[in-house]
Design an enzyme around this catalytic site. Structure first.
Site, short mmCIF file in Angstrom:
data_model
loop_
_atom_site.label_atom_id
_atom_site.label_comp_id
_atom_site.label_asym_id
_atom_site.label_seq_id
_atom_site.Cartn_x
_atom_site.Cartn_y
_atom_site.Cartn_z
N GLY A 135 0.83 -1.20 0.00
CA GLY A 135 0.00 0.00 0.00
C GLY A 135 0.86 1.24 0.00
O GLY A 135 0.58 2.21 0.70
N TYR A 160 -12.73 -3.52 10.96
CA TYR A 160 -11.37 -2.94 10.96
C TYR A 160 -10.68 -3.17 12.30
O TYR A 160 -9.50 -3.52 12.36
CB TYR A 160 -11.48 -1.44 10.64
CG TYR A 160 -10.18 -0.76 10.32
CD1 TYR A 160 -9.45 -1.07 9.17
CD2 TYR A 160 -9.69 0.25 11.15
CE1 TYR A 160 -8.27 -0.40 8.86
CE2 TYR A 160 -8.51 0.93 10.85
CZ TYR A 160 -7.80 0.60 9.71
OH TYR A 160 -6.63 1.27 9.41
N ALA A 188 -11.30 -5.59 14.38
CA ALA A 188 -11.00 -7.02 14.45
C ALA A 188 -9.74 -7.35 13.66
O ALA A 188 -8.85 -8.08 14.13
CB ALA A 188 -12.18 -7.84 13.91
N LYS A 244 -7.23 -5.34 12.73
CA LYS A 244 -6.02 -4.74 13.30
C LYS A 244 -5.70 -5.34 14.67
O LYS A 244 -4.53 -5.50 15.03
CB LYS A 244 -6.18 -3.22 13.40
CG LYS A 244 -6.31 -2.52 12.05
CD LYS A 244 -5.12 -2.77 11.14
CE LYS A 244 -5.14 -1.86 9.92
NZ LYS A 244 -3.98 -2.08 9.03
#
Length: 243
Positions: free
Chosen positions: A8, A154, A156, A158
């Site tokens: 990314g 999100y 969960a 991370k």
């Protein structure tokens, strides 16, 4: 050729990390992107302008077969290259209340952050262990540390990545490989551009959003040899909102 791979890497925090590593290290920067080629090329231009070298690798971190195929081709084309640093930064958000959340919104967020970490890091793990050196930095989130309403998926993803960071750190520490997580709070990027900054800074003790460059400075330190006694850590960078 010693390399650092940033997933990314074309935008936001990933872009800032690529730029910072091109200033602070002698690494050849591998800039991964999935959809925005133009921004990836802009990132590469900045890396080269800083006197470093780099290249762009297009793959979806969530797709195991694609990751394996692209990285295998790259490794075969560059047999002397050693990836010493991996920054798992790729992530997406699909926010919404859990009661209305679709399976697709749950799965795609988990697949990108958590399975993306597995797909990329697992590819290089044996090579790193043989080389007896490595730096792995996982970009997690304030949401993964404290949980954020409207971001159950999100949080969960991370939160799981934080657990993986701590476990892997213990497995590979004897081989001079460190594994750490960086947990940004509100950072000014494309991802946070639709948030009400004026309202949110009231919750932040330092009274502002963070900059992507500030996260990149921390990552650059964790990727360097100076951080060799830090592993299995989750380092918050959130202006004091939660620490």
């Amino acid at each position: 050729m010693k390399c650092a791979l940033v997933t990314g890497g074309s935008r936001g925090i990933g872009n800032a990390i690529c730029e910072k590593l091109s200033q602070d290290s002698s690494y050849h920067i591998l800039i991964n992107y999935y959809s925005n080629k133009e921004e990836a090329e802009n990132t590469l231009e900045k890396v080269i302008a800083n006197g470093a070298t780099g290249e762009i690798l297009k793959f979806d971190v969530a797709n195991f077969d694609e990751v394996k195929s692209v990285l295998t081709q790259w490794q075969e084309a560059n047999p002397e290259a050693i990836v010493e640093a991996i920054i798992n930064n790729a992530g997406i958000t699909k926010d919404g209340l859990f009661m209305w959340m679709s399976l697709e919104d749950w799965s795609s967020v988990i697949n990108t952050s958590l399975n993306g970490f597995f797909n990329v890091t697992n590819f290089f793990m044996q090579k790193m262990l043989r080389n007896k050196y490595g730096r792995i930095v996982n970009i997690v989130s304030l949401s993964g540390v404290k949980g954020t309403a409207g971001q159950t998926n999100y949080s969960a993803a991370k939160g799981a990545l934080i657990g993986a960071t701590k476990a892997l750190a213990q497995e590979v520490a004897k081989r001079n490989i460190t594994v750490n997580a960086v947990a940004p709070g509100f950072i000014r990027t494309n991802m946070t551009s639709n948030l009400d900054e004026k309202e949110l800074i009231k919750m932040i003790p330092v009274n502002r959003f963070g900059e992507a460059e500030e996260v990149a400075d921390l990552v650059s330190f964790l990727v360097s040899k100076k951080s060799s006694y830090i592993t299995g850590e989750v380092i918050n960078i959130n202006g004091g909102i939660y620490s």
